[in-house]
Each structure stands twice: as C-alpha cells, then as structure tokens.
Design an enzyme around this catalytic site. Structure first.
Site, PDB file in Angstrom:
ATOM      1  N   GLY A  15       0.845  -1.201   0.000  1.00  0.00           N
ATOM      2  CA  GLY A  15       0.000   0.000   0.000  1.00  0.00           C
ATOM      3  C   GLY A  15       0.875   1.244   0.000  1.00  0.00           C
ATOM      4  N   ARG A  76       1.087  -5.010  -4.946  1.00  0.00           N
ATOM      5  CA  ARG A  76       1.250  -6.176  -4.063  1.00  0.00           C
ATOM      6  C   ARG A  76       1.442  -7.351  -5.017  1.00  0.00           C
ATOM      7  NH1 ARG A  76      -0.622  -4.131   0.881  1.00  0.00           N
ATOM      8  NH2 ARG A  76      -2.373  -2.695   0.719  1.00  0.00           N
ATOM      9  N   ASP A 107       4.858  -4.693   5.794  1.00  0.00           N
ATOM     10  CA  ASP A 107       5.242  -6.058   6.153  1.00  0.00           C
ATOM     11  C   ASP A 107       5.437  -6.964   4.935  1.00  0.00           C
ATOM     12  OD1 ASP A 107       5.712  -8.083   8.155  1.00  0.00           O
ATOM     13  OD2 ASP A 107       3.857  -8.961   7.423  1.00  0.00           O
ATOM     14  N   THR A 129       4.393   2.736   5.512  1.00  0.00           N
ATOM     15  CA  THR A 129       2.981   2.323   5.524  1.00  0.00           C
ATOM     16  C   THR A 129       2.207   3.265   6.443  1.00  0.00           C
ATOM     17  OG1 THR A 129       1.396   0.668   6.335  1.00  0.00           O
ATOM     18  CG2 THR A 129       3.590   0.544   7.253  1.00  0.00           C
ATOM     19  N   ASP A 131      -0.088   2.348   8.211  1.00  0.00           N
ATOM     20  CA  ASP A 131      -0.607   1.543   9.329  1.00  0.00           C
ATOM     21  C   ASP A 131       0.254   1.620  10.598  1.00  0.00           C
ATOM     22  OD1 ASP A 131      -2.653   0.761   7.699  1.00  0.00           O
ATOM     23  OD2 ASP A 131      -1.857  -1.233   7.282  1.00  0.00           O
ATOM     24  N   ASP A 133       2.378  -0.381  11.591  1.00  0.00           N
ATOM     25  CA  ASP A 133       2.311  -1.686  12.251  1.00  0.00           C
ATOM     26  C   ASP A 133       3.578  -2.529  12.043  1.00  0.00           C
ATOM     27  OD1 ASP A 133       2.013  -2.177   9.564  1.00  0.00           O
ATOM     28  OD2 ASP A 133       0.156  -3.320   9.730  1.00  0.00           O
ATOM     29  N   ARG A 175      -6.065  -3.146   9.221  1.00  0.00           N
ATOM     30  CA  ARG A 175      -6.736  -4.445   9.385  1.00  0.00           C
ATOM     31  C   ARG A 175      -6.176  -5.220  10.565  1.00  0.00           C
ATOM     32  NH1 ARG A 175      -7.148  -5.520   3.111  1.00  0.00           N
ATOM     33  NH2 ARG A 175      -4.906  -5.525   3.286  1.00  0.00           N
TER      34      ARG A 175
HETATM   35  O1  F6P Z   1      -1.316   0.064   3.208  1.00  0.00           O
HETATM   36  C1  F6P Z   1      -2.018  -0.345   4.276  1.00  0.00           C
HETATM   37  C2  F6P Z   1      -3.480  -0.360   3.965  1.00  0.00           C
HETATM   38  O2  F6P Z   1      -3.904   0.909   3.576  1.00  0.00           O
HETATM   39  C3  F6P Z   1      -4.315  -0.896   5.098  1.00  0.00           C
HETATM   40  O3  F6P Z   1      -4.588   0.064   6.082  1.00  0.00           O
HETATM   41  C4  F6P Z   1      -5.526  -1.385   4.378  1.00  0.00           C
HETATM   42  O4  F6P Z   1      -6.140  -2.386   5.142  1.00  0.00           O
HETATM   43  C5  F6P Z   1      -4.953  -1.925   3.105  1.00  0.00           C
HETATM   44  O5  F6P Z   1      -3.744  -1.250   2.897  1.00  0.00           O
HETATM   45  C6  F6P Z   1      -5.820  -1.753   1.888  1.00  0.00           C
HETATM   46  O6  F6P Z   1      -5.202  -2.371   0.819  1.00  0.00           O
HETATM   47  P1  F6P Z   1      -5.575  -2.189  -0.709  1.00  0.00           P
HETATM   48  O7  F6P Z   1      -5.011  -0.884  -1.175  1.00  0.00           O
HETATM   49  O8  F6P Z   1      -4.960  -3.331  -1.364  1.00  0.00           O
HETATM   50  O9  F6P Z   1      -7.076  -2.151  -0.773  1.00  0.00           O
END
Ligand code: F6P
Length: 352
Positions: A15, A76, A107, A129, A131, A133, A175
């Site tokens: 992300g 990803r 991560d 990120t 997050d 996290d 999440r």
């Molecule tokens: O990058 C982290 C994040 O934004 C999380 O907070 C979220 O759950 C996820 O990515 C969403 O992912 P995507 O962009 O693949 O929908």
C-alpha cells in the site's frame, strides 16, 4: 573497506504511503553522493520481474519530496512469492548489474526482502505504511500524514454529527493493528475507539452513547478500525470465524457496529468510510524529514557494506534491525499501554 555496492535498485511496494517518494529521493541522493548508481524499479517487485526500471540520477529526484503516492508506483506482487517469479526478478537485477536493493514498504515488502538476500541480492528495508504496524520501529513513513487526514475528516464529521445529534461511525484503515484509529481517534476527540487489539462489546458502546446523552452531549463519534472485532467473534477459532464471514451481511465492520446500535437503540446512525483517501495527500513535514533521515541512513549502510537490515526509529534514534526480526511480525497495540489508560481517563470508550 571495500565498497560492494556499485549500483542499487530502489522500489516501493505494498500500500502506498505519503513520503515514499521523499524516501526514494533521499536514498537516491545518499547513494549517488557515494558514487553508487541508482535504478528505480517500477511497481515494486512486479517491475523487478518484468524488467521495468528507470535510471535515477540526482536530477530525476528533484521536486519529489512533496509528492503524494509514489512516483515509482507500487503493487502487491503475488508472482514474486513464487520461485519462478523470484528467479525472473534475480535475472533482471543481474542483467542491470544491480548489487543490492532498497525496498520501501510494509510487512509484505519485508517478507520479500530476505528472500532476495537468500538469493544473493543483499537488501535493506525502509518502513513505509500508513498503518504504523511494523515491528521494531516506533514510526513508519506516511503514518503522520495519514493521521492528519483522519483528524481532518473526524473534525468535519463532528460538525454535522453535532448539528444532527447523531451517532457517526467512521472507519479508519488498519486491518491488523489499530494505530491510525487510536491516535487519529484521540487527536480527533472520538468518543469511542474500536481497535483489533481490544475486542468490543456493543452494549458497552451503547452505554457510552447513553451516558453522553444523559450528560447533554447528544452526539457520538465512533472511530472503528477496519480490523475491529467483537468480543463474541474474538472467541471463535480461525476456522469458525472464516466460516462466519462467508455469510457476513455487512459491507464492513463499521456497518455492523452502526446497525447494531441502530437496532438496539432506535437511534439514527451514519457510517463514513474514507477508505483510500487516507493514503493520499502530500507528506506532512514530519514525514518528509523522517523519510529523508531513513533514506540517508540507508545510503550510509550501503557505503559500510551492511545489508539485511530495516532502518527504523526507536526511542528517538535511527536504528537498524535485522530484516528477519521484522518480517511477518506485526506491531500491535498493547491493551495495557499507558496511552490506552490515559485515553480511558479522558472518557474514551474502547468497548471493553
Ligand atoms: O497500506 C495499508 C493499507 O492501507 C491498510 O490500512 C488497508 O487495510 C490496506 O492497505 C488496503 O489495501 P488495498 O489498497 O490493497 O485495498
């Protein structure tokens, strides 16, 4: 000391997060200053597999510190997890004489980096990120900007929430861990904060709404992390939970929270899901400086021929942590942390 790295690749993966472009700029400047050439790998590990690269001399990273998103694009990449994808990626790096990789991301990104090292391409990771996290670092690139975005949204939500004497539920990204919800919620003066680390009881949330009502505050702001979970669901085994989620009737947890409050109290509840807006925007000053510092440190490590580390920030100092101590280990909030206790003293309800 012999300088191993002559040419490195830099990528952003997972992300996107505000400040990733600033980090690429910093890595590039720090490496170029030491005579190390830099290639920007487009679209994270995908670009490594499909040979999408651009050269990054210093002039290419001008006017990048303030950019939102990532000018190197992100992805990803599932293909990279397969041995075939990895082999293609290694072949691309060899073709370009790239001796090492700096990967900026969360991560998932760090899970890929040690694999590269095991295949003979040393890597360094930078935590990027919204997050926050990532284990072994107190902060991640993009978190502060995202918090500012959440605060702005919650402030605006409060205006209409108060005018209509309603309950407003706002769903915040995260999440696996509730950092953005917790800090954004405190700073935005949310009345209820629901995070994955503290399973909630909807009746406790309703008690809070009614307590506010009785005290004359006719509105309630409820900040819910994407990964928030009820006490009931937290007791289920992974298999039982998966089974239950197959028939889940809500678009997401914040709708479930809202529906239950509405059902049990007859109150009007509205849901706001800002979603990916939380990942956008120009990086705030903190993230620009933070990304620049981490990028510069990564450049220093290259010169010292050190790799296999994530460059992070712990107890107000830049640190390097072995990548294998980071990958796959989410940094969660300790429910007994002092920040939670302080928030409770302020009257914030966590539904526990
Ligand atoms: O990058 C982290 C994040 O934004 C999380 O907070 C979220 O759950 C996820 O990515 C969403 O992912 P995507 O962009 O693949 O929908």
């Amino acid at each position: 000391m012999a300088q191993k790295f002559r040419k490195i690749g830099v990528l952003t993966s997972g992300g996107d997060a505000p400040g990733m472009s600033a980090a690429v700029r910093a890595v590039t400047r720090a490496a170029n200053a030491r005579g190390v050439q830099v290639m920007g790998i487009i679209g994270g590990y995908r670009g490594m597999i499909h040979d999408e690269m651009i050269e990054l001399p210093n002039r290419e990273v001008s006017n990048k510190i303030m950019l939102s998103g990532t000018f190197l694009y992100s992805d990803r990449c599932l293909e990279f997890k397969e041995e075939e994808g990895m082999q293609k990626a290694i072949a691309t790096l060899k073709k370009h004489d790239i001796d090492g990789v700096i990967a900026i991301g969360g991560d998932g990104t760090f899970r890929g980096a040690p694999d590269l090292t095991n295949h003979g391409i040393p890597s360094i990771g930078l935590p990027g990120t919204i997050d926050n996290d990532i284990t072994a670092t107190d902060n991640t690139i993009g978190f502060d900007t995202a918090m500012n975005t959440v605060i702005e949204l919650v402030d605006k939500l409060r205006d209409t929430c108060e005018s209509h004497a309603r309950c407003n539920v706002v769903e915040v990204m995260g999440r696996g861990a509730g950092w953005l919800t917790l800090r954004g919620g405190i700073a935005g003066a949310a009345d209820v904060i629901l995070i994955p680390e503290i399973p909630y009881d909807i009746d406790k949330v309703i008690d809070k709404i009614e307590e506010r009502d009785a005290n004359g505050s006719k509105f309630t702001i409820i900040a819910v992390a994407e990964g928030a979970i009820s006490k009931e669901d937290a007791k289920l085994s992974k298999k039982e939970y998966k089974e239950k989620m197959k028939n889940y009737k809500y678009p997401s947890v914040s709708y479930e929270v809202a529906a239950k409050i509405q059902e049990k109290t007859g109150r009007e509840v509205r849901v706001t899901v800002p979603g990916h807006m939380q990942r956008g925007g120009s990086p705030c000053p903190y993230d620009r400086v933070f990304a620049s510092r981490l990028g510069a440190e990564a450049g220093k490590l290259i010169l010292k021929d050190e790799y296999g580390f994530m460059v992070g920030y712990k107890n107000r100092e830049i640190v390097k942590v072995p990548l294998e101590d980071v990958a796959g280990k989410l940094k969660m909030i300790d429910p007994d942390a002092s920040i939670i206790k302080e928030a409770k003293l302020l009257g914030i309800c966590f539904g526990d």
